[in-house]
Design a protein around this motif. Structure first.
Motif, PDB file in Angstrom:
ATOM      1  N   LEU A 133     102.880   9.748  38.125  1.00 37.63           N
ATOM      2  CA  LEU A 133     103.072  10.226  39.496  1.00 37.63           C
ATOM      3  C   LEU A 133     102.383   9.229  40.419  1.00 37.63           C
ATOM      4  CD1 LEU A 133     104.061  12.401  41.453  1.00 37.63           C
ATOM      5  CD2 LEU A 133     102.004  13.706  40.970  1.00 37.63           C
ATOM      6  N   ASP A 134     103.133   8.213  40.853  1.00 40.53           N
ATOM      7  CA  ASP A 134     102.552   7.097  41.593  1.00 40.53           C
ATOM      8  C   ASP A 134     101.409   6.489  40.775  1.00 40.53           C
ATOM      9  OD1 ASP A 134     104.394   7.351  43.634  1.00 40.53           O
ATOM     10  OD2 ASP A 134     103.167   8.742  44.767  1.00 40.53           O
ATOM     11  N   PHE A 135     100.191   6.427  41.325  1.00 44.64           N
ATOM     12  CA  PHE A 135      99.109   5.867  40.507  1.00 44.64           C
ATOM     13  C   PHE A 135      98.259   6.952  39.852  1.00 44.64           C
ATOM     14  CE2 PHE A 135      97.421   4.743  44.965  1.00 44.64           C
ATOM     15  CZ  PHE A 135      96.925   6.006  45.192  1.00 44.64           C
ATOM     16  N   TRP A 136      98.860   8.125  39.653  1.00 42.92           N
ATOM     17  CA  TRP A 136      98.216   9.210  38.924  1.00 42.92           C
ATOM     18  C   TRP A 136      98.971   9.479  37.627  1.00 42.92           C
ATOM     19  CZ3 TRP A 136      93.810  11.203  41.163  1.00 42.92           C
ATOM     20  CH2 TRP A 136      93.623  10.961  42.534  1.00 42.92           C
ATOM     21  N   ARG A 137      98.310  10.167  36.707  1.00 42.87           N
ATOM     22  CA  ARG A 137      98.930  10.669  35.485  1.00 42.87           C
ATOM     23  C   ARG A 137      98.760  12.183  35.479  1.00 42.87           C
ATOM     24  NH1 ARG A 137     102.530   8.599  32.073  1.00 42.87           N
ATOM     25  NH2 ARG A 137     101.510   6.633  32.567  1.00 42.87           N
ATOM     26  N   VAL A 138      99.826  12.912  35.206  1.00 42.97           N
ATOM     27  CA  VAL A 138      99.759  14.377  35.172  1.00 42.97           C
ATOM     28  C   VAL A 138      99.071  14.815  33.881  1.00 42.97           C
ATOM     29  CG1 VAL A 138     101.074  16.521  35.168  1.00 42.97           C
ATOM     30  CG2 VAL A 138     101.880  14.576  36.533  1.00 42.97           C
ATOM     31  N   LEU A 139      97.894  15.395  34.026  1.00 46.65           N
ATOM     32  CA  LEU A 139      97.184  15.934  32.867  1.00 46.65           C
ATOM     33  C   LEU A 139      97.667  17.337  32.527  1.00 46.65           C
ATOM     34  CD1 LEU A 139      93.460  14.926  33.535  1.00 46.65           C
ATOM     35  CD2 LEU A 139      95.153  13.744  32.135  1.00 46.65           C
ATOM     36  N   LEU A 140      97.900  18.137  33.549  1.00 42.79           N
ATOM     37  CA  LEU A 140      98.318  19.523  33.339  1.00 42.79           C
ATOM     38  C   LEU A 140      99.228  19.960  34.478  1.00 42.79           C
ATOM     39  CD1 LEU A 140      97.977  22.117  31.593  1.00 42.79           C
ATOM     40  CD2 LEU A 140      96.141  22.767  33.169  1.00 42.79           C
ATOM     41  N   ALA A 141     100.432  20.365  34.126  1.00 46.86           N
ATOM     42  CA  ALA A 141     101.362  20.919  35.108  1.00 46.86           C
ATOM     43  C   ALA A 141     101.722  22.327  34.651  1.00 46.86           C
ATOM     44  CB  ALA A 141     102.607  20.043  35.215  1.00 46.86           C
ATOM     45  N   ASP A 142     100.951  23.291  35.113  1.00 54.23           N
ATOM     46  CA  ASP A 142     101.099  24.681  34.675  1.00 54.23           C
ATOM     47  C   ASP A 142     101.486  25.513  35.890  1.00 54.23           C
ATOM     48  OD1 ASP A 142     100.950  27.216  33.656  1.00 54.23           O
ATOM     49  OD2 ASP A 142      98.969  26.985  32.746  1.00 54.23           O
ATOM     50  N   LYS A 143     102.779  25.596  36.145  1.00 58.05           N
ATOM     51  CA  LYS A 143     103.248  26.299  37.342  1.00 58.05           C
ATOM     52  C   LYS A 143     103.045  27.800  37.228  1.00 58.05           C
ATOM     53  CE  LYS A 143     106.816  25.522  40.806  1.00 58.05           C
ATOM     54  NZ  LYS A 143     108.110  24.875  41.110  1.00 58.05           N
ATOM     55  N   GLU A 144     103.140  28.302  36.003  1.00 65.62           N
ATOM     56  CA  GLU A 144     102.959  29.743  35.800  1.00 65.62           C
ATOM     57  C   GLU A 144     101.557  30.171  36.202  1.00 65.62           C
ATOM     58  OE1 GLU A 144     103.187  33.056  32.176  1.00 65.62           O
ATOM     59  OE2 GLU A 144     103.990  31.029  31.874  1.00 65.62           O
ATOM     60  N   ASN A 145     100.561  29.352  35.863  1.00 65.60           N
ATOM     61  CA  ASN A 145      99.170  29.660  36.232  1.00 65.60           C
ATOM     62  C   ASN A 145      98.736  28.955  37.506  1.00 65.60           C
ATOM     63  OD1 ASN A 145      98.301  31.454  34.047  1.00 65.60           O
ATOM     64  ND2 ASN A 145      98.653  29.689  32.716  1.00 65.60           N
ATOM     65  N   LYS A 146      99.708  28.338  38.185  1.00 70.54           N
ATOM     66  CA  LYS A 146      99.511  27.782  39.531  1.00 70.54           C
ATOM     67  C   LYS A 146      98.425  26.698  39.558  1.00 70.54           C
ATOM     68  CE  LYS A 146     100.666  32.323  41.499  1.00 70.54           C
ATOM     69  NZ  LYS A 146     100.724  32.997  40.182  1.00 70.54           N
ATOM     70  N   ARG A 147      98.550  25.727  38.626  1.00 67.52           N
ATOM     71  CA  ARG A 147      97.551  24.664  38.576  1.00 67.52           C
ATOM     72  C   ARG A 147      98.200  23.323  38.231  1.00 67.52           C
ATOM     73  NH1 ARG A 147      92.893  23.323  34.222  1.00 67.52           N
ATOM     74  NH2 ARG A 147      91.548  22.054  35.558  1.00 67.52           N
ATOM     75  N   LEU A 148      97.867  22.313  39.027  1.00 66.62           N
ATOM     76  CA  LEU A 148      98.292  20.934  38.767  1.00 66.62           C
ATOM     77  C   LEU A 148      97.051  20.056  38.745  1.00 66.62           C
ATOM     78  CD1 LEU A 148     100.597  18.792  38.504  1.00 66.62           C
ATOM     79  CD2 LEU A 148     100.479  18.555  41.001  1.00 66.62           C
ATOM     80  N   LEU A 149      96.888  19.300  37.665  1.00 60.93           N
ATOM     81  CA  LEU A 149      95.718  18.435  37.511  1.00 60.93           C
ATOM     82  C   LEU A 149      96.176  17.012  37.262  1.00 60.93           C
ATOM     83  CD1 LEU A 149      92.634  18.105  37.259  1.00 60.93           C
ATOM     84  CD2 LEU A 149      92.871  18.640  34.821  1.00 60.93           C
ATOM     85  N   LEU A 150      95.671  16.080  38.071  1.00 60.16           N
ATOM     86  CA  LEU A 150      96.037  14.666  37.987  1.00 60.16           C
ATOM     87  C   LEU A 150      94.820  13.824  37.659  1.00 60.16           C
ATOM     88  CD1 LEU A 150      98.154  14.462  41.292  1.00 60.16           C
ATOM     89  CD2 LEU A 150      98.950  15.116  39.005  1.00 60.16           C
ATOM     90  N   PHE A 151      95.057  12.717  36.944  1.00 63.30           N
ATOM     91  CA  PHE A 151      94.004  11.758  36.640  1.00 63.30           C
ATOM     92  C   PHE A 151      94.426  10.398  37.180  1.00 63.30           C
ATOM     93  CE2 PHE A 151      91.960   8.542  33.959  1.00 63.30           C
ATOM     94  CZ  PHE A 151      90.628   8.942  34.030  1.00 63.30           C
ATOM     95  N   ALA A 152      93.488   9.714  37.846  1.00 59.50           N
ATOM     96  CA  ALA A 152      93.819   8.449  38.513  1.00 59.50           C
ATOM     97  C   ALA A 152      93.956   7.306  37.513  1.00 59.50           C
ATOM     98  CB  ALA A 152      92.748   8.111  39.543  1.00 59.50           C
ATOM     99  N   GLU A 153      95.076   6.586  37.612  1.00 63.74           N
ATOM    100  CA  GLU A 153      95.254   5.364  36.836  1.00 63.74           C
ATOM    101  C   GLU A 153      95.136   4.122  37.725  1.00 63.74           C
ATOM    102  OE1 GLU A 153      97.678   6.052  32.903  1.00 63.74           O
ATOM    103  OE2 GLU A 153      99.013   6.290  34.622  1.00 63.74           O
TER     104      GLU A 153
END
Length: 475
Positions: free
Chosen positions: A397-417
């Motif tokens: 995701l641009d200069f991020w990496r998706v660590l967790l995409a949990d729409k059911e639990n309403k949480r998105l976590l990104l890590f910078a690359e």
């Protein structure tokens, strides 16, 4: 049949998996990190996941048995410009040991065309992998392809970047090298078609499309198909290193991959053997038709896989699961929260972030940060995202990496690359009281890490405040 799919989170592997499942096969996906698979819940119920790193020491714990067909789709070209050939050789040696334990009957290896005697380091490595795999206790079928054209493929996306962004190009002489592109649809037909065919055991086949054209003609045909103007001026003075920088800054490729691609593009890639096309009665589609099919997928948001999602920076040295637990000790944070009314709309806003939509606020600052990242050898913003509305674990995701995409639990976590003197996380979540939380966490490395964070505080003040407000209120 029991089918082992290696490289199952790669570009070809992600395309092949639904084909195998539709045939009713029992599929075991071999991946280094199960969280990188990014599959929906229904697909996960249909497969078995085997976590294994073929670069590690061989151990047979949890190793599947009695495999009928194994697809070898592993390569390391984007990982290094120096020793990727050693990595690929080790992977093949280790795979042979696992293959013997699993009693694999047929291994299908997707390689590259190697008919020119002056091979690049990349193709020499592919050739060596074929030799190693042929020494295993299994029947080997090798399919050798050139440029693969499809939505999300590296070749297609690089040509797309060049033609869409540069109406006038000054190009190196390797653009006059001939190649024989093949549509990803035809690659799938060949990979499926050779299954369990004894006349394909211990055989090697070239596979390609009907057109033999230069890289320059590929770009010209792309421009004609897309109805855009393009002027290409070829000069003989661009060195491989300069050509690599040119690809790196204009396209979404990494510098390591650009170096290896340029090295390969100096060698003609043309089929010398069309036996398999007749044996399987496959009529490959043209390069122009492959472009049109790719854009049909793009316009309908049906891109199954992208090479950029399997391309990671050196910052992610461990599995994604190692980064999901955000640290607290020694970290600097920017935390914001805002009451929201429409939870579903805000979730859609979060899941649409980045790529063409941007980051909701301060677009020029994000673009400047991406440009600076590129200057220092980072990934920049050009990777974008595979789907405009859908995110999976492991996606770029641009200069991020998706660590967790949990729409059911309403949480998105990104890590910078991106290139930063530390480690950075960006989290969005919605709690039960309908508060949107936006938390940026930075774990600095040394004094330079702390200086970096505090120097960015003025930008963070505007960007993060503006971003959470837009996410919370955009319709």
């Amino acid at each position: 049949m029991r089918v082992l799919l290696t490289g199952s989170n790669g570009y070809v592997g992600r395309r092949l998996l639904p084909e195998l499942l539709s045939q009713g096969h029992e599929v075991i996906c071999a991946v280094r990190d199960a969280m990188r698979l990014g599959l929906d819940a229904n697909t996960l119920q249909l497969i078995t996941i085997w976590e294994v790193d073929f670069l590690d020491e061989v151990h047979f714990e949890n190793c599947p048995e009695n495999i009928d067909i194994a697809y070898f789709l592993i390569h390391s070209m984007s990982s290094s410009t120096v020793n990727f050939d050693e990595m690929e050789a080790k992977t093949a040696y280790n795979f042979n040991q696992y293959s013997q334990f699993m009693n694999v009957k047929q291994v299908i290896y997707l390689s590259g065309i190697v008919n020119d005697p002056l091979l690049s380091k990349h193709m020499l490595s592919r050739n060596n992998v074929e030799k190693i795999l042929s020494e295993g206790q299994h029947n080997l079928t090798v399919l050798k392809a050139g440029i693969i054209v499809g939505s999300g493929s590296s070749s297609f996306e690089i040509i797309r970047d060049l033609c869409e962004k540069l109406p006038v190009m000054i190009t190196p002489k390797w653009v006059l090298t001939k190649t024989q592109p093949i549509a990803i649809r035809d690659v799938m037909n060949y990979l499926i078609g050779v299954q369990n065919r004894e006349d394909c055991f211990n055989q090697s086949f070239d596979i390609g499309g009907p057109n033999i054209i230069t890289y320059k003609q590929m770009m010209q045909l792309y421009a004609k198909t897309r109805r855009i103007k393009l002027a290409i001026i070829t000069v003989p003075i661009m060195t491989p290193k300069l050509s690599s920088y040119w690809l790196y800054f204009v396209t979404s490729t990494s510098y390591k991959l650009a170096m290896n691609l340029v090295d390969s593009m100096k060698v003609e890639v043309i089929c010398k053997d069309n036996r398999l096309q007749k044996m399987l009665n496959i009529k490959p589609i043209s390069y122009v038709d492959a472009i049109k099919l790719a854009f049909q997928k793009i316009e309908q948001n049906l891109v199954i896989s992208s090479w950029k999602d399997s391309l990671t920076s050196s910052r992610l040295t461990h599995n994604l699961s190692n980064y999901i637990q955000i640290p607290n000790y020694g970290c600097l944070k920017d935390s914001k929260k805002m009451k929201i009314d429409d939870v579903n709309q805000v979730l859609d806003n979060i899941w649409s972030i980045g790529g063409d939509k941007g980051w909701y606020y301060g677009s020029w600052m994000w673009q400047l940060r991406g440009f600076i990242d590129k200057l220092f050898g980072g990934v920049g913003l050009r990777r974008g995202r595979t789907s405009p509305t859908h995110l999976d674990n492991g996606d770029s995701l641009d200069f991020w990496r998706v660590l967790l995409a949990d729409k059911e639990n309403k949480r998105l976590l990104l890590f910078a690359e991106m290139r930063v003197p530390g480690e950075a996380w960006l989290e969005f979540r919605i709690d039960e009281e309908h508060y949107l939380h936006q938390i940026a966490t930075f774990r600095p490395k040394g004094i330079f890490g702390r200086l970096y964070w505090y120097s960015m505080l003025p930008f963070h003040f505007f960007i993060f405040n503006g971003m959470i407000k837009r996410i919370a209120n955009s319709k």
